[in-house]
Write a protein that holds these residues in place. Structure first.
Motif: not given
Length: 313
Positions: A82-90, A68-78
């Motif tokens: 959510e805003t920074a991770i969503a921007a990085a994925l974009r 799982q590499v969605g925003i929720k999964a990455l936010t729980a890991r790092f």
């Protein structure tokens, strides 16, 4: 523990061949034997990605398929939000490393399909795709040993010219060339002033379309082409400010695209609008002698009845 680590590091530095650099990082490269991932420098040293995007890209590349590499999964890991991770994925999507599409399963359920490509440039050039290991699953081992089947013969390599074309995801597929900005036939000073004023006034009607002086000067020929073709300023303004993307990241690019794509045709002249002359059609008449239908401007007798009349006379 720290002292032992420092002693080991000192010994490793003495084993590096050649003189050490006077400043900067010094690499102590010990080959990995397990749990490692090969990452290209095009990602690790990408000059268009933020450090957060590079780190998340390396992390996703190190995971097995099915993770799982969605925003929720990455936010729980790092620790990033959510805003920074969503921007990085974009960012990773923009540069072709990450692709997220909607797909329908056999049961009709819609799911998000996430694909990570470790070499977007090689994919565009039709590079071969290496198999990716799936996530490990628990396996129930039987009590009785099962005979191992003989290895399958290696497939015969297919010549490169006979290989099927690689389907490139739409997000990284080559885009068609951008339409050029329309140009007026005669760019008079009056037309230049009217076009510049129209573009500078767009922010009154759409606060998002704030154009710089350089943008107005560059886009003025496009607006002048519209005015030269008889488009009313209100119609041009409506075409440029209606249904804008939210938020518009590049207002000048939006205006340039719409000026080029939505350009109306020139107004037709009087000759094009003149009514087409129709060829007169001779109406049908009913013969007064035999009731046969025939074409004639006036009622009377058909050709056969007129011939019989002249023969009798």
């Amino acid at each position: 523990m720290a002292t032992q680590h420092d002693i080991a590091l000192t010994r490793a530095l003495t084993g590096i061949p050649g003189p050490l650099p006077p400043s900067g990082v010094i690499h102590v490269a010990i080959p990995h034997t397990s749990r490692f991932t090969i990452v290209g420098n095009h990602l690790a040293q990408h000059d268009g990605l933020s450090l957060t995007a590079i780190g998340i890209g390396v992390h996703i590349q190190s995971l097995p398929s099915g993770s799982q590499v969605g925003i929720k999964a990455l936010t729980a890991r790092f620790a990033e939000g959510e805003t920074a991770i969503a921007a990085a994925l974009r960012e990773l999507e923009t540069h072709g490393y990450l692709h997220r599409t909607r797909a329908r399963l056999a049961n009709g359920r819609m799911v998000t399909r996430t694909v990570f490509c470790n070499q977007p440039g090689a994919l565009l050039r039709g590079g071969a795709v290496a198999p990716v290991a799936m996530a490990a699953k628990p396996v129930m081992r039987p009590a009785v040993p099962v005979p191992v089947p003989p290895p399958a013969p290696e497939p015969t390599p297919v010549p490169e010219e006979e290989r099927p074309p690689v389907r490139v995801p739409s997000r990284i597929a080559p885009k068609p060339p951008r339409r050029p900005l329309p140009q007026p036939r005669e760019f008079t000073p009056e037309l230049h002033r009217a076009a510049s004023a129209l573009l500078a006034d767009l922010r009154r009607h759409a606060p998002e379309l704030v154009l710089s002086e350089d943008d107005v000067e560059e886009l003025a020929p496009g607006a002048a082409a519209w005015l030269e073709r008889g488009a009313h300023p209100d119609a041009i303004r409506h075409a440029l400010t209606t249904e804008l993307p939210q938020p518009p990241k590049y207002p000048a690019k939006i205006v340039r695209h719409r000026l080029a794509v939505l350009l109306p045709p020139p107004l037709p002249g009087t000759q094009e609008l003149a009514q087409v002359r129709r060829t007169p059609v001779t109406p049908f008449q009913t013969c007064e002698g035999c009731d046969r239908a025939f074409r004639s401007p006036d009622p009377g007798h058909c050709r056969d009845c007129r011939a019989q009349y002249w023969e009798a006379a």
